[in-house]
Design an enzyme around this catalytic site. Structure first.
Site, PDB file in Angstrom:
ATOM      1  N   ASP A  36       0.894  -1.253   0.193  1.00  0.00           N
ATOM      2  CA  ASP A  36       0.114   0.086   0.198  1.00  0.00           C
ATOM      3  C   ASP A  36       0.915   1.173   0.031  1.00  0.00           C
ATOM      4  OD1 ASP A  36      -2.104  -1.670  -0.111  1.00  0.00           O
ATOM      5  OD2 ASP A  36      -3.013  -0.961   2.063  1.00  0.00           O
ATOM      6  N   GLU A  38       3.900   1.449  -1.075  1.00  0.00           N
ATOM      7  CA  GLU A  38       4.488   1.810  -2.346  1.00  0.00           C
ATOM      8  C   GLU A  38       3.440   2.304  -3.171  1.00  0.00           C
ATOM      9  OE1 GLU A  38       7.749  -1.898  -2.837  1.00  0.00           O
ATOM     10  OE2 GLU A  38       5.513  -2.374  -2.752  1.00  0.00           O
ATOM     11  N   TYR A  39       2.266   1.993  -3.444  1.00  0.00           N
ATOM     12  CA  TYR A  39       1.305   2.582  -4.134  1.00  0.00           C
ATOM     13  C   TYR A  39       1.068   3.846  -3.946  1.00  0.00           C
ATOM     14  CZ  TYR A  39      -3.238   2.907  -6.601  1.00  0.00           C
ATOM     15  OH  TYR A  39      -4.233   3.501  -7.500  1.00  0.00           O
ATOM     16  N   SER A  85     -35.774  -6.083 -18.778  1.00  0.00           N
ATOM     17  CA  SER A  85     -35.877  -6.421 -17.546  1.00  0.00           C
ATOM     18  C   SER A  85     -35.983  -8.052 -17.572  1.00  0.00           C
ATOM     19  CB  SER A  85     -37.153  -5.915 -16.795  1.00  0.00           C
ATOM     20  OG  SER A  85     -38.275  -6.060 -17.795  1.00  0.00           O
ATOM     21  N   LEU A  86     -36.167  -8.657 -16.486  1.00  0.00           N
ATOM     22  CA  LEU A  86     -36.277 -10.204 -16.681  1.00  0.00           C
ATOM     23  C   LEU A  86     -37.576 -10.513 -16.263  1.00  0.00           C
ATOM     24  CD1 LEU A  86     -32.731 -10.978 -15.203  1.00  0.00           C
ATOM     25  CD2 LEU A  86     -33.366 -11.349 -17.539  1.00  0.00           C
ATOM     26  N   GLU A 118     -26.189 -17.696 -13.138  1.00  0.00           N
ATOM     27  CA  GLU A 118     -25.325 -16.386 -12.566  1.00  0.00           C
ATOM     28  C   GLU A 118     -26.247 -15.960 -11.351  1.00  0.00           C
ATOM     29  OE1 GLU A 118     -22.722 -13.620 -15.043  1.00  0.00           O
ATOM     30  OE2 GLU A 118     -24.936 -13.704 -15.639  1.00  0.00           O
ATOM     31  N   LYS A 120     -28.276 -13.197  -9.163  1.00  0.00           N
ATOM     32  CA  LYS A 120     -28.948 -11.875  -9.579  1.00  0.00           C
ATOM     33  C   LYS A 120     -28.462 -11.104  -8.532  1.00  0.00           C
ATOM     34  CE  LYS A 120     -33.395 -10.313 -11.102  1.00  0.00           C
ATOM     35  NZ  LYS A 120     -33.002  -8.945 -10.455  1.00  0.00           N
ATOM     36  N   ASP A 122     -27.925  -7.733  -6.353  1.00  0.00           N
ATOM     37  CA  ASP A 122     -29.066  -6.826  -5.905  1.00  0.00           C
ATOM     38  C   ASP A 122     -28.386  -5.327  -5.926  1.00  0.00           C
ATOM     39  OD1 ASP A 122     -31.593  -6.101  -5.233  1.00  0.00           O
ATOM     40  OD2 ASP A 122     -31.281  -7.014  -3.323  1.00  0.00           O
ATOM     41  N   ARG A 141     -29.738   2.673 -15.832  1.00  0.00           N
ATOM     42  CA  ARG A 141     -30.813   1.810 -16.839  1.00  0.00           C
ATOM     43  C   ARG A 141     -31.850   2.768 -17.204  1.00  0.00           C
ATOM     44  NH1 ARG A 141     -35.471  -1.160 -15.559  1.00  0.00           N
ATOM     45  NH2 ARG A 141     -36.048  -2.628 -17.084  1.00  0.00           N
ATOM     46  N   GLU A 177     -23.867  -4.739 -12.836  1.00  0.00           N
ATOM     47  CA  GLU A 177     -24.411  -4.413 -11.806  1.00  0.00           C
ATOM     48  C   GLU A 177     -23.475  -3.626 -10.832  1.00  0.00           C
ATOM     49  OE1 GLU A 177     -27.572  -5.160 -12.115  1.00  0.00           O
ATOM     50  OE2 GLU A 177     -28.588  -5.061 -10.520  1.00  0.00           O
ATOM     51  N   TYR A 229     -21.973  -8.819 -16.351  1.00  0.00           N
ATOM     52  CA  TYR A 229     -22.792  -9.937 -16.870  1.00  0.00           C
ATOM     53  C   TYR A 229     -23.138  -9.884 -18.309  1.00  0.00           C
ATOM     54  CZ  TYR A 229     -26.690  -6.982 -15.576  1.00  0.00           C
ATOM     55  OH  TYR A 229     -27.579  -5.692 -15.421  1.00  0.00           O
ATOM     56  N   LYS A 295     -29.568 -17.991 -18.253  1.00  0.00           N
ATOM     57  CA  LYS A 295     -29.888 -17.596 -19.729  1.00  0.00           C
ATOM     58  C   LYS A 295     -29.333 -18.718 -20.683  1.00  0.00           C
ATOM     59  CE  LYS A 295     -27.747 -13.227 -18.224  1.00  0.00           C
ATOM     60  NZ  LYS A 295     -26.603 -12.770 -18.101  1.00  0.00           N
ATOM     61  N   LYS A 319     -36.369 -16.257  -8.320  1.00  0.00           N
ATOM     62  CA  LYS A 319     -35.973 -15.355  -7.193  1.00  0.00           C
ATOM     63  C   LYS A 319     -36.071 -16.506  -5.988  1.00  0.00           C
ATOM     64  CE  LYS A 319     -36.117 -11.314  -7.513  1.00  0.00           C
ATOM     65  NZ  LYS A 319     -37.284 -10.467  -7.775  1.00  0.00           N
ATOM     66  N   CYS A 412     -60.185  12.948   7.657  1.00  0.00           N
ATOM     67  CA  CYS A 412     -59.011  12.604   7.273  1.00  0.00           C
ATOM     68  C   CYS A 412     -57.913  13.217   8.548  1.00  0.00           C
ATOM     69  CB  CYS A 412     -58.658  13.447   5.977  1.00  0.00           C
ATOM     70  SG  CYS A 412     -56.909  13.673   5.301  1.00  0.00           S
ATOM     71  N   CYS A 415     -56.675  16.696   6.906  1.00  0.00           N
ATOM     72  CA  CYS A 415     -57.044  17.876   6.705  1.00  0.00           C
ATOM     73  C   CYS A 415     -58.434  18.018   7.150  1.00  0.00           C
ATOM     74  CB  CYS A 415     -57.221  18.262   5.252  1.00  0.00           C
ATOM     75  SG  CYS A 415     -58.527  16.982   4.203  1.00  0.00           S
ATOM     76  N   CYS A 430     -59.936  10.143   1.327  1.00  0.00           N
ATOM     77  CA  CYS A 430     -60.150  11.575   1.821  1.00  0.00           C
ATOM     78  C   CYS A 430     -60.827  12.249   0.662  1.00  0.00           C
ATOM     79  CB  CYS A 430     -59.086  12.208   2.300  1.00  0.00           C
ATOM     80  SG  CYS A 430     -59.369  13.895   2.233  1.00  0.00           S
ATOM     81  N   CYS A 436     -57.099  18.896   0.215  1.00  0.00           N
ATOM     82  CA  CYS A 436     -56.217  18.269   1.231  1.00  0.00           C
ATOM     83  C   CYS A 436     -54.857  18.527   0.964  1.00  0.00           C
ATOM     84  CB  CYS A 436     -56.590  16.748   1.245  1.00  0.00           C
ATOM     85  SG  CYS A 436     -55.558  15.793   2.492  1.00  0.00           S
TER      86      CYS A 436
END
Ligand code: IVH
Length: 675
Positions: A36, A38-39, A85-86, A118, A120, A122, A141, A177, A229, A295, A319, A412, A415, A430, A436
């Site tokens: 580190d 040296e970097y 989308s999928l 693969e 998915k 998040d 996207r 992603e 991906y 896929k 999922k 409500c 209001c 309402c 309102c």
């Protein structure tokens, strides 16, 4: 040029090479070769050269990873091909159907199909464009066809190469992603807590928030990561590549990180096996995933299978089941929405569900509370699935100690307007409409939101103040705001007041579909707004449409048609629209949403059962392309589309010499506009 200068120039280039290589070894290969310290030393040397000789700096220099420019807003980018989308598989039966469909459409019979599997991830999808191997543009996207350009921020993500390794062709587009690793997420929240700043609900929100910072220096401190991906148009740009698994290897060659779990699997059994394996190790992964993407591996097969609506037919997201926990329901309160809908909200004893602390959950409406027999004080099962709002699933009746019923208020809470319910609806509302305060604020908030007018910097808190102080009554009033007025509000500095006014003013040039969506008409979501824009093409035609005319738009039934008419017929609301137009709101003709009239005047007859789309969908797809569907086969019919068990129409078509096509040919015909 002096000798010294050319030596410095060479040194700068060399430093860039060494530092880029070192980052690659560190972030991609996980195998650091430099210390580190040296970097840091080499890095400091490069910074001092670039400071002294700015002309020797380059956008691809590792020094640029610390963030640079501050942007007022993110310019929009049209994607070279839509970011789709999928389709989801929730149950085992969904995945079984998917595999069956692939085998049928690819005529594999009993043979197994090969899939590339693969995780998915998040996070949020990003498209990266490289010209001659150099990163030139990164975009989000957005709505799939237009995204936001976030190049400056993406440059700070260490696992995204600024320059590709290997031998890339001159234009390469990589998609993947951006995520935040669990560890980095926890560190970030700890720092935020210490600094008294907002904490993020989950790694995905943190990643999204960090990537949409106007100041890329902030993004640079946020430690984002990237998993690649896909390679867009791979068969065109990379002549010899034949499969998704080869794409994955090419991505690695270029210097990207792909998931180490990715693998090819065969058949339904392979799919299930992979799914169970990853589900079992999911909690040990450094990053969050919410399922597995499968896929069809062969790119030729992918092309044969093509797309339906906004998702590829050749892929599916299987999922993981939603996560559930038990907690105590402390109270039920109500919230007033944009259309006056009163939503009961559960206040819960804090509980961690899938890594996120949940304290509120939606109860949808009173019928739902009754149906689920939920009482205040119950222990309840709370579920969170991906990015949906947490919900109360059911009470644990056995743990109930007393019964306190929820009672819908008659006035409500915002209001004091009357709350009532239409007979055929399950929702209480309402009735004060735009009188309102809450409804006004919510409708303004909706107007500014990302999928609507996308006005940056106008959040809920700001709108509440604007409405409370009567500075803004409707969203048209936003365009009358001046920086001087805004800067008198809490937490709004001079600079941000100016930025907000610029963002508001810039939003005036929009598209018809966004405009329709922004109005917040009851029952008109983003998709319906798009359908309306492409069906009516102009605003004048839309407002002149009767309920019957409106119902000719795909997917619009009597209820939606009535809410649209009611909106335009309301004198207050139509006044607001008029002011908007007076304030300079305008839109260009929306070609993107209007399908090319590739089937103009072509006559179709549909017969038999189609596997991939319903009759109605098929009809719609034909009509948006200018074609017509009739029920009887005659000589002037152009195509008879044969589903399974076609019946007598097939015979009649053959007798008359009318062209017949099967489902796959039909789908290709629909898609031929993309060629
Ligand atoms: S492939 C046609 N692979 O999921 C879309 N997507 O629901 C091809 N995602 O917008 C996408 N992990 O952001 C693909 N391994 C993966 C993914 C993945 C996450 C996201 C992607 C996409 C969304 C679709």
């Amino acid at each position: 040029m002096s000798d010294d200068y050319s030596k410095i120039k060479i040194r700068a280039k060399e430093l860039r090479r060494i530092l880029n290589e070192a980052s690659h070894e560190y972030y991609i290969l996980d195998n650091p070769k430099l210390l580190d310290s040296e970097y840091d030393q080499l890095f400091t040397e490069l910074i001092s050269i670039e400071k002294k000789y700015p002309e020797l700096s380059s956008e691809n220099s590792p020094t640029q990873r610390v963030g640079s420019k501050i942007l007022d807003s993110f310019p929009s980018v049209s994607h070279s091909s839509p970011m789709l989308s999928l389709n989801n598989a929730i149950e085992a039966s969904d995945i079984k159907k998917f595999d069956q469909r692939m085998r049928d459409l690819l005529s594999l019979g009993e043979a197994d199909a090969t899939y590339f599997a693969e995780p998915k991830f998040d996070g949020l999808a990003i498209a990266l464009r490289y010209v001659d191997g150099v990163l030139v543009q990164a975009s989000t996207r957005g709505d799939g066809s237009t995204g936001e350009q976030v190049t400056e921020n993406v440059r700070t993500v260490r696992s995204i190469p600024l320059v590709l390794s290997g031998n890339p062709p001159n234009i390469v587009e990589v998609r993947g992603e951006v995520v935040m690793m669990k560890r980095d997420f926890n560190d970030l929240n700890q720092r935020q807590t210490k600094a008294g700043e907002k904490i993020f609900a989950n790694p995905r929100n943190a990643a999204a928030g960090s990537l949409r910072q106007h100041d890329s220096k902030i993004t640079a401190t946020r430690k984002l990561s990237f998993f690649a991906y896909s390679l867009e148009n791979a068969t065109r740009s990379h002549g010899t590549v034949k499969s998704q698994s080869e794409i994955s290897s090419i991505l690695k060659e270029y210097g990207f990180v792909t998931s180490s779990l990715s693998d090819s699997v065969r058949g339904l059994q392979g799919i299930q096996h992979f799914f169970e394996h990853v589900a079992a190790i999911r909690s040990n992964l450094d990053y969050e995933i919410d399922g597995i993407v499968y896929k069809v591996n062969s790119l030729e097969d992918q092309q044969k299978l093509g797309y339906v609506a906004r998702a590829p037919r050749y892929a599916i997201a299987y999922k993981f089941p939603p996560q559930e926990e038990i907690t105590k329901l402390l109270d039920i309160e109500v919230q007033v929405g944009r259309t006056g809908a009163i939503t009961p909200v559960a206040r819960l004893a804090p509980v961690r569900v899938g890594g996120v602390v949940v304290t509120n959950a939606t109860l949808h409406n009173q019928d739902e509370i009754a149906r689920k027999q939920i009482k205040i004080g119950d222990f309840v099962v709370v579920r969170r699935a991906g990015d949906v709002i947490p919900e109360v699933v059911r009470p644990i009746v056995g743990r109930r100690t007393h019964i306190e019923e929820f009672v819908m208020p008659t006035l409500c809470p915002e209001c004091n307007g009357e709350i009532s319910k239409e007979a055929e609806e399950s929702v209480y509302r309402c009735t004060a409409g735009m009188k309102c305060r809450a409804q006004r604020a919510q409708s303004i908030w909706h107007f500014c939101s990302r999928k609507a007018m996308n006005i940056d910097g106008v959040g809920e808190r700001l709108i509440d103040q604007l409405v409370e102080l009567k500075l803004v009554d409707s969203f048209a009033d936003l365009y009358r705001l001046e920086p001087e007025i805004l800067s008198t509000l809490e937490r709004v500095g001079k600079k941000s007041a100016e930025n907000i006014c610029t963002a508001i003013s810039n939003s005036r040039m929009t598209s018809l579909s966004r405009f329709i969506y922004s109005l917040g008409i009851r029952n008109v979501g983003e998709q319906t707004a798009k359908e309306l824009a492409s069906h009516f093409e102009t605003y004048e035609r839309l407002i002149a449409a009767t309920e019957e005319d409106l119902m000719k738009t795909p997917d619009i039934g009597p209820v939606v048609a009535r809410s649209i008419r009611q909106y335009f017929d309301d004198p207050y609301l139509s006044g607001v629209i008029e002011s908007l137009i007076e304030m300079g709101l305008s839109w260009k003709q929306e070609d993107a949403n209007i399908k090319k009239r590739t089937l103009s005047e072509k006559k179709f007859v549909l017969t038999g059962t189609l596997n991939n789309l319903s009759r109605d969908e098929a009809k719609q797809e034909i009509e948006v392309r200018g074609g017509v569907v009739t029920s009887a086969v005659s000589k002037n019919v152009d195509y008879v589309v044969l589903g399974e068990k076609p019946g007598s129409k097939l015979k009649r078509a053959t007798d008359l010499g009318v062209k017949t096509i099967d489902e796959l040919m039909f789908i290709r015909l629909l898609e031929s506009e993309n060629e």
